[in-house]
Design a protein around this motif. Structure first.
Motif, PDB file in Angstrom:
ATOM      1  N   ASP A  53       0.861  -1.184   0.000  1.00 26.99           N
ATOM      2  CA  ASP A  53       0.000   0.000   0.000  1.00 26.99           C
ATOM      3  C   ASP A  53       0.890   1.224   0.000  1.00 26.99           C
ATOM      4  OD1 ASP A  53      -2.683  -1.155   0.173  1.00 26.99           O
ATOM      5  OD2 ASP A  53      -2.040  -1.870   2.142  1.00 26.99           O
ATOM      6  N   ASN A  54       0.485   2.235  -0.761  1.00 26.47           N
ATOM      7  CA  ASN A  54       1.229   3.486  -0.842  1.00 26.47           C
ATOM      8  C   ASN A  54       0.423   4.606  -0.198  1.00 26.47           C
ATOM      9  OD1 ASN A  54       3.423   2.412  -2.313  1.00 26.47           O
ATOM     10  ND2 ASN A  54       2.220   2.501  -4.182  1.00 26.47           N
ATOM     11  N   TYR A  55       1.110   5.414   0.605  1.00 31.70           N
ATOM     12  CA  TYR A  55       0.476   6.530   1.292  1.00 31.70           C
ATOM     13  C   TYR A  55       1.272   7.801   1.003  1.00 31.70           C
ATOM     14  CZ  TYR A  55      -1.667   2.677   3.817  1.00 31.70           C
ATOM     15  OH  TYR A  55      -2.329   1.527   4.134  1.00 31.70           O
ATOM     16  N   PRO A  56       0.745   8.664   0.136  1.00 31.21           N
ATOM     17  CA  PRO A  56       1.462   9.916  -0.139  1.00 31.21           C
ATOM     18  C   PRO A  56       1.339  10.886   1.031  1.00 31.21           C
ATOM     19  CG  PRO A  56      -0.450   9.671  -1.591  1.00 31.21           C
ATOM     20  CD  PRO A  56      -0.431   8.490  -0.686  1.00 31.21           C
ATOM     21  N   TYR A  57       2.370  11.678   1.231  1.00 26.55           N
ATOM     22  CA  TYR A  57       2.349  12.734   2.243  1.00 26.55           C
ATOM     23  C   TYR A  57       3.333  13.810   1.798  1.00 26.55           C
ATOM     24  CZ  TYR A  57       6.684  10.718   4.146  1.00 26.55           C
ATOM     25  OH  TYR A  57       7.964  10.247   4.308  1.00 26.55           O
ATOM     26  N   GLU A  58       3.351  14.916   2.516  1.00 25.69           N
ATOM     27  CA  GLU A  58       4.256  16.017   2.170  1.00 25.69           C
ATOM     28  C   GLU A  58       5.132  16.374   3.361  1.00 25.69           C
ATOM     29  OE1 GLU A  58       1.935  19.327   0.822  1.00 25.69           O
ATOM     30  OE2 GLU A  58       1.727  18.492  -1.191  1.00 25.69           O
ATOM     31  N   VAL A  59       6.327  16.811   3.047  1.00 24.79           N
ATOM     32  CA  VAL A  59       7.259  17.302   4.054  1.00 24.79           C
ATOM     33  C   VAL A  59       7.470  18.780   3.783  1.00 24.79           C
ATOM     34  CG1 VAL A  59       9.643  17.209   4.865  1.00 24.79           C
ATOM     35  CG2 VAL A  59       8.424  15.099   4.361  1.00 24.79           C
ATOM     36  N   LYS A  60       7.352  19.591   4.820  1.00 25.19           N
ATOM     37  CA  LYS A  60       7.585  21.032   4.698  1.00 25.19           C
ATOM     38  C   LYS A  60       9.064  21.305   4.915  1.00 25.19           C
ATOM     39  CE  LYS A  60       3.167  22.119   4.545  1.00 25.19           C
ATOM     40  NZ  LYS A  60       2.533  22.384   3.299  1.00 25.19           N
ATOM     41  N   ASP A  61       9.663  22.029   3.998  1.00 22.80           N
ATOM     42  CA  ASP A  61      11.064  22.416   4.095  1.00 22.80           C
ATOM     43  C   ASP A  61      11.190  23.917   3.892  1.00 22.80           C
ATOM     44  OD1 ASP A  61      12.321  19.980   4.603  1.00 22.80           O
ATOM     45  OD2 ASP A  61      12.463  19.469   2.484  1.00 22.80           O
ATOM     46  N   SER A  62      12.315  24.434   4.307  1.00 20.28           N
ATOM     47  CA  SER A  62      12.608  25.851   4.126  1.00 20.28           C
ATOM     48  C   SER A  62      13.952  25.949   3.425  1.00 20.28           C
ATOM     49  CB  SER A  62      12.658  26.542   5.493  1.00 20.28           C
ATOM     50  OG  SER A  62      12.982  27.902   5.332  1.00 20.28           O
ATOM     51  N   ARG A  63      14.038  26.863   2.479  1.00 20.58           N
ATOM     52  CA  ARG A  63      15.309  27.005   1.793  1.00 20.58           C
ATOM     53  C   ARG A  63      15.630  28.486   1.610  1.00 20.58           C
ATOM     54  NH1 ARG A  63      14.576  24.596  -4.200  1.00 20.58           N
ATOM     55  NH2 ARG A  63      12.809  23.826  -3.098  1.00 20.58           N
ATOM     56  N   CYS A  64      16.901  28.764   1.589  1.00 17.31           N
ATOM     57  CA  CYS A  64      17.364  30.136   1.406  1.00 17.31           C
ATOM     58  C   CYS A  64      17.178  30.522  -0.063  1.00 17.31           C
ATOM     59  CB  CYS A  64      18.838  30.244   1.795  1.00 17.31           C
ATOM     60  SG  CYS A  64      19.459  31.930   1.622  1.00 17.31           S
ATOM     61  N   VAL A  65      16.490  31.645  -0.278  1.00 12.80           N
ATOM     62  CA  VAL A  65      16.264  32.093  -1.655  1.00 12.80           C
ATOM     63  C   VAL A  65      16.990  33.405  -1.962  1.00 12.80           C
ATOM     64  CG1 VAL A  65      14.082  30.877  -1.942  1.00 12.80           C
ATOM     65  CG2 VAL A  65      14.084  33.198  -0.999  1.00 12.80           C
ATOM     66  N   LYS A  66      17.578  34.030  -0.906  1.00 13.20           N
ATOM     67  CA  LYS A  66      18.300  35.279  -1.153  1.00 13.20           C
ATOM     68  C   LYS A  66      19.389  35.442  -0.109  1.00 13.20           C
ATOM     69  CE  LYS A  66      17.722  40.167  -2.029  1.00 13.20           C
ATOM     70  NZ  LYS A  66      16.841  41.309  -2.048  1.00 13.20           N
ATOM     71  N   LYS A  67      20.589  35.725  -0.583  1.00 15.74           N
ATOM     72  CA  LYS A  67      21.729  35.943   0.299  1.00 15.74           C
ATOM     73  C   LYS A  67      22.257  37.355   0.118  1.00 15.74           C
ATOM     74  CE  LYS A  67      23.199  31.132   0.317  1.00 15.74           C
ATOM     75  NZ  LYS A  67      24.290  30.200   0.144  1.00 15.74           N
ATOM     76  N   ASP A  68      22.865  37.883   1.169  1.00 19.43           N
ATOM     77  CA  ASP A  68      23.484  39.212   1.056  1.00 19.43           C
ATOM     78  C   ASP A  68      24.887  39.060   0.467  1.00 19.43           C
ATOM     79  OD1 ASP A  68      25.150  38.350   3.108  1.00 19.43           O
ATOM     80  OD2 ASP A  68      24.167  39.565   4.644  1.00 19.43           O
ATOM     81  N   ASP A  69      25.593  40.155   0.356  1.00 22.68           N
ATOM     82  CA  ASP A  69      26.922  40.140  -0.261  1.00 22.68           C
ATOM     83  C   ASP A  69      27.922  39.284   0.515  1.00 22.68           C
ATOM     84  OD1 ASP A  69      25.987  41.768  -2.242  1.00 22.68           O
ATOM     85  OD2 ASP A  69      26.685  43.638  -1.306  1.00 22.68           O
ATOM     86  N   ALA A  70      27.705  39.130   1.814  1.00 18.32           N
ATOM     87  CA  ALA A  70      28.605  38.321   2.644  1.00 18.32           C
ATOM     88  C   ALA A  70      28.253  36.837   2.583  1.00 18.32           C
ATOM     89  CB  ALA A  70      28.565  38.815   4.083  1.00 18.32           C
ATOM     90  N   GLY A  71      27.186  36.475   1.863  1.00 17.97           N
ATOM     91  CA  GLY A  71      26.776  35.077   1.748  1.00 17.97           C
ATOM     92  C   GLY A  71      25.830  34.614   2.832  1.00 17.97           C
TER      93      GLY A  71
END
Length: 155
Positions: A38-56
């Motif tokens: 049996d297959n049970y789909p689900y979702e995982v919430k993640d966060s990712r960096c989409v913008k960095k400053d000049d220092a990284g």
């Protein structure tokens, strides 16, 4: 005894005949009631960096969802042991086992379907062995020494 691969039905009479052919004392046989994935789909919430400053250093994160899948395997079998001498079924039981694995998009399945099946079969075989073969174990018991309410002979 696998009735299908031997060209015989998996019942006590066929197992007895087979046992006589190979001069065995007993033959295990049985039937599988269910074996399903049996297959049970689900979702995982993640966060990712989409913008960095000049220092990284990250200055903006965005949340996103990753689709994942949990796959389960379950099997029910009814193993039996027939005594070849007289065709008597001397052991019969119902055994169940299962396994599961999960993974998300971008990952691979950690435990293959074949590994889940093998694990369930091995669990059932180990359980049957504990039912029919001798083994050593340590038992711990608590002795109750109160005799309140017991007849004197029993106390």
């Amino acid at each position: 005894m696998d009735g299908g691969s031997r060209g015989r039905g998996a019942d006590s009479a066929a197992a007895t005949r087979y046992g006589r052919d190979i001069r065995a004392d007993g033959v295990f046989y049985g039937r599988m009631q269910a074996a399903n994935f049996d297959n049970y789909p689900y979702e995982v919430k993640d966060s990712r960096c989409v913008k960095k400053d000049d220092a990284g250093k990250c200055v903006r994160h965005e949340d996103f969802s990753r689709p994942c899948l949990r796959r389960t395997f379950h099997m029910d079998v009814f193993p039996m042991l027939v005594r070849v001498r007289d065709g008597q079924v001397v052991y019969s039981s119902r055994k169940s086992a299962g396994a599961e694995t999960s993974w998300c998009r971008g990952e691979s399945q950690l435990t293959s379907d074949d590994e889940m099946i093998d694990g369930a079969v091995n669990t059932i075989l180990a359980d049957v062995r504990m039912d029919v073969a001798p083994y050593n174990t340590i038992l711990r018991a608590t002795v109750i020494e109160k005799t309140d309410g017991l007849p004197e002979a029993d106390a």
